[in-house]
Scaffold this motif. Sequence first.
Motif, PDB file in Angstrom:
ATOM      1  N   PRO A 260       0.836  -1.212   0.000  1.00 28.99           N
ATOM      2  CA  PRO A 260       0.000   0.000   0.000  1.00 28.99           C
ATOM      3  C   PRO A 260       0.870   1.261   0.000  1.00 28.99           C
ATOM      4  CG  PRO A 260      -0.814  -1.581   1.602  1.00 28.99           C
ATOM      5  CD  PRO A 260       0.497  -2.126   1.118  1.00 28.99           C
ATOM      6  N   PHE A 261       0.446   2.253  -0.682  1.00 26.37           N
ATOM      7  CA  PHE A 261       1.101   3.546  -0.864  1.00 26.37           C
ATOM      8  C   PHE A 261       2.389   3.420  -1.680  1.00 26.37           C
ATOM      9  CE2 PHE A 261       4.029   7.005   0.343  1.00 26.37           C
ATOM     10  CZ  PHE A 261       3.293   8.066  -0.149  1.00 26.37           C
ATOM     11  N   VAL A 262       3.302   2.516  -1.286  1.00 28.95           N
ATOM     12  CA  VAL A 262       4.562   2.331  -2.024  1.00 28.95           C
ATOM     13  C   VAL A 262       4.259   1.931  -3.466  1.00 28.95           C
ATOM     14  CG1 VAL A 262       6.667   0.931  -2.227  1.00 28.95           C
ATOM     15  CG2 VAL A 262       5.900   1.737   0.018  1.00 28.95           C
ATOM     16  N   GLY A 263       3.308   1.015  -3.629  1.00 27.59           N
ATOM     17  CA  GLY A 263       2.936   0.557  -4.965  1.00 27.59           C
ATOM     18  C   GLY A 263       2.480   1.701  -5.855  1.00 27.59           C
ATOM     19  N   LYS A 264       1.682   2.617  -5.286  1.00 29.95           N
ATOM     20  CA  LYS A 264       1.200   3.769  -6.064  1.00 29.95           C
ATOM     21  C   LYS A 264       2.341   4.694  -6.464  1.00 29.95           C
ATOM     22  CE  LYS A 264      -3.597   4.028  -4.461  1.00 29.95           C
ATOM     23  NZ  LYS A 264      -4.627   4.881  -3.841  1.00 29.95           N
ATOM     24  N   VAL A 265       3.289   4.879  -5.545  1.00 30.99           N
ATOM     25  CA  VAL A 265       4.447   5.740  -5.828  1.00 30.99           C
ATOM     26  C   VAL A 265       5.301   5.133  -6.935  1.00 30.99           C
ATOM     27  CG1 VAL A 265       6.594   6.684  -4.897  1.00 30.99           C
ATOM     28  CG2 VAL A 265       4.512   6.754  -3.515  1.00 30.99           C
ATOM     29  N   VAL A 266       5.554   3.833  -6.832  1.00 32.94           N
ATOM     30  CA  VAL A 266       6.360   3.139  -7.846  1.00 32.94           C
ATOM     31  C   VAL A 266       5.683   3.222  -9.216  1.00 32.94           C
ATOM     32  CG1 VAL A 266       7.184   0.867  -8.608  1.00 32.94           C
ATOM     33  CG2 VAL A 266       7.484   1.562  -6.223  1.00 32.94           C
ATOM     34  N   ALA A 267       4.379   2.943  -9.265  1.00 35.97           N
ATOM     35  CA  ALA A 267       3.635   3.001 -10.529  1.00 35.97           C
ATOM     36  C   ALA A 267       3.670   4.415 -11.115  1.00 35.97           C
ATOM     37  CB  ALA A 267       2.196   2.556 -10.322  1.00 35.97           C
ATOM     38  N   SER A 268       3.536   5.414 -10.236  1.00 35.31           N
ATOM     39  CA  SER A 268       3.564   6.809 -10.675  1.00 35.31           C
ATOM     40  C   SER A 268       4.921   7.177 -11.276  1.00 35.31           C
ATOM     41  CB  SER A 268       3.246   7.730  -9.491  1.00 35.31           C
ATOM     42  OG  SER A 268       3.347   9.076  -9.874  1.00 35.31           O
ATOM     43  N   LYS A 269       5.998   6.698 -10.641  1.00 34.79           N
ATOM     44  CA  LYS A 269       7.352   6.987 -11.150  1.00 34.79           C
ATOM     45  C   LYS A 269       7.585   6.318 -12.499  1.00 34.79           C
ATOM     46  CE  LYS A 269       9.795   8.020  -6.852  1.00 34.79           C
ATOM     47  NZ  LYS A 269      10.878   7.617  -5.922  1.00 34.79           N
ATOM     48  N   ILE A 270       7.051   5.109 -12.668  1.00 36.41           N
ATOM     49  CA  ILE A 270       7.188   4.411 -13.953  1.00 36.41           C
ATOM     50  C   ILE A 270       6.472   5.187 -15.048  1.00 36.41           C
ATOM     51  CG2 ILE A 270       6.469   2.357 -15.246  1.00 36.41           C
ATOM     52  CD1 ILE A 270       7.031   0.730 -12.679  1.00 36.41           C
ATOM     53  N   ARG A 271       5.249   5.638 -14.763  1.00 38.91           N
ATOM     54  CA  ARG A 271       4.498   6.412 -15.765  1.00 38.91           C
ATOM     55  C   ARG A 271       5.228   7.699 -16.123  1.00 38.91           C
ATOM     56  NH1 ARG A 271       0.224   4.994 -12.322  1.00 38.91           N
ATOM     57  NH2 ARG A 271      -0.013   7.139 -11.572  1.00 38.91           N
ATOM     58  N   ALA A 272       5.803   8.359 -15.115  1.00 36.15           N
ATOM     59  CA  ALA A 272       6.523   9.614 -15.361  1.00 36.15           C
ATOM     60  C   ALA A 272       7.758   9.371 -16.221  1.00 36.15           C
ATOM     61  CB  ALA A 272       6.922  10.257 -14.034  1.00 36.15           C
ATOM     62  N   LYS A 273       8.462   8.273 -15.937  1.00 32.06           N
ATOM     63  CA  LYS A 273       9.670   7.968 -16.706  1.00 32.06           C
ATOM     64  C   LYS A 273       9.323   7.651 -18.157  1.00 32.06           C
ATOM     65  CE  LYS A 273      14.119   5.750 -16.182  1.00 32.06           C
ATOM     66  NZ  LYS A 273      15.008   4.968 -15.331  1.00 32.06           N
ATOM     67  N   LEU A 274       8.159   7.042 -18.367  1.00 30.69           N
ATOM     68  CA  LEU A 274       7.699   6.748 -19.730  1.00 30.69           C
ATOM     69  C   LEU A 274       7.153   8.003 -20.426  1.00 30.69           C
ATOM     70  CD1 LEU A 274       5.797   3.376 -19.132  1.00 30.69           C
ATOM     71  CD2 LEU A 274       7.979   3.658 -20.316  1.00 30.69           C
ATOM     72  N   GLY A 275       6.928   9.077 -19.656  1.00 32.59           N
ATOM     73  CA  GLY A 275       6.344  10.295 -20.215  1.00 32.59           C
ATOM     74  C   GLY A 275       4.833  10.232 -20.311  1.00 32.59           C
ATOM     75  N   LEU A 276       4.229   9.265 -19.598  1.00 40.66           N
ATOM     76  CA  LEU A 276       2.785   9.048 -19.706  1.00 40.66           C
ATOM     77  C   LEU A 276       2.035   9.420 -18.438  1.00 40.66           C
ATOM     78  CD1 LEU A 276       2.834   5.593 -21.562  1.00 40.66           C
ATOM     79  CD2 LEU A 276       2.588   7.876 -22.555  1.00 40.66           C
ATOM     80  N   ASP A 277       2.645  10.219 -17.571  1.00 43.18           N
ATOM     81  CA  ASP A 277       2.010  10.543 -16.287  1.00 43.18           C
ATOM     82  C   ASP A 277       0.795  11.446 -16.447  1.00 43.18           C
ATOM     83  OD1 ASP A 277       4.297  12.087 -17.092  1.00 43.18           O
ATOM     84  OD2 ASP A 277       4.104  13.274 -15.268  1.00 43.18           O
ATOM     85  N   GLN A 278       0.647  12.095 -17.608  1.00 43.50           N
ATOM     86  CA  GLN A 278      -0.545  12.924 -17.835  1.00 43.50           C
ATOM     87  C   GLN A 278      -1.455  12.347 -18.927  1.00 43.50           C
ATOM     88  OE1 GLN A 278       0.154  17.157 -18.133  1.00 43.50           O
ATOM     89  NE2 GLN A 278       1.750  17.105 -16.559  1.00 43.50           N
TER      90      GLN A 278
END
Length: 546
Positions: A283-301
């Motif tokens: 919990p919480f860590v998983g959301k942070v990790v997923a968010s960082k992956i999306r940002a690194k891919l350029g897909l966070d928005q």
Amino acid sequence: MSLQTPLEMMYHWEDTTPQKVYLKQPVNGVVNSYTWAQTADQVRRVAAGIIALNLPAGSHIALLSKNCAEWFITDLAIMLAGHVSVPIYSTAGEKTIQYVLKHASCPVIFVGKLDDTAEQVAAIPQEVIKLAFPYPDIEAEQQWDTLLANEPCMDRPVPQMDSTMTIIYTSGSTGNPKGVVHTYSSISWAASNSRNELSVGGDDRILSYLPLAHITERVMVEMASFYANTQIGFLESLATFNRDICSLKPTLFISVPRLWTRFQMGVLANMPQKKLDFLLKIPFVGKVVASKIRAKLGLDQARLCASGSAPISPATLKWFLKVGVNISEGWGMTENSAYGTCCVPFRADKIGSIGRAYEGVDIRIADDGEIQVKGPCNMKEYYLEPDKTAEVFTEDGFLRTGDKGAIDNDGYIKITGRLKEIFKTAKGKYIAPVPIEAVIMGNSSVEQVCVTGSQLKQPIALVVLSEEAAKQDKERIEKSLLATLESVNGGLESHAVLDRIVIMKDDWTVENGLLTPTLKIKRHLLEEKYDSLINTHSKERLIYQN
């Protein structure tokens, strides 16, 4: 509101939102932005240059370039000058370039960003006038600066809806490319409706990097942007992909299965699957990790991601779902303006389907299982090929797609194979390779796969490993592939069970002629090239190409 042409939309935006940034083109690390006023001004100047050539009305003008701002500008300029655009894939070799220019009788070609500029320009016949985009080392009769020095053409013509807008040549996976003739009506209808179906608006941003010579990018990105006033960003080069996508932060992102797989491999190269699975469950860590992956891919928005052009493995879609990237599959053809089906809004329970028919499109399954489509987006004809045109349409106007499929109770469609790709084994049993290939692609070590074996008692799978997998421990990869083989075979009828997996030494690429420009396998050429390997008898479940 009545249907309007792309030119009318340009007039509309240059009048109502002249200072809004429309195109963003990075050059040498600096992003050049074009407002609608600047875009329209360049369109009018380039159109004036075309008009000065005194070509007969409706002449065919070719475009040979990677995606860039000048591609969009020139496409509109060709329309404004009263001519017909003929895109050519930027990866096209001498044979394809010469075939298209001759078949379409193009007196003029625009040449832009290319990987093999000198070689590709040399393939253009001398009598064809060359006009150059502002990129290095393009030998041409006129350079971009000369075109922009023209006084702008201030006319506001409105093309007839039933007149030809473009001839789009198919990628030629089974022979010479066919010229698909689309009118202003078919393209405009598909593009304006895709804006509504996908809820695209003026606040959206899209990265245009898939080939503009391909129908999906042309209609769903370029043409749709004319109707939705969407901001379009481009790449400087493939090497700057991550920089450019992270700079634009697209809200809509369309890709193809092979590239989605590469994004996945890039993530797993930095974090092994077991570790990722463990972290995502916290919990919480998983959301942070997923968010960082999306940002690194350029897909966070990105609010909408899509995949098309070829089947994608359900396992890949489920993998991305875990990191918060919901990929909607879509389906269409050059012949129907890429406007067939889409799984929007995303539904996890429909992973593996290509979605429902778009509004205004009729889809049915014929007696032989073929998917057939009808709608205002269907092509007019194949250029200069009346026999092939007659073959592809039914008597009541439905387009024969060549895809086999089934429709569920909710109207969602699954593709179960290609009619032409179904083959018969030496036992006389028919095999549909596409669904089997999709399951094999669920193994993240596999980047490419071809199920074949028309002369064998049982089919086999040829696989190309991903770059990352090829570097890993051989024993671990072999164990993974054998587990995939057992898993795949467990879900197949006895006649379709795979006899073995063959690990190929070399990639299948556009350059070596085994992939189309849209990254589809040229199955017949692959089978010809590796005929002796395919028909080698072996008792091993896993073998390597020598």
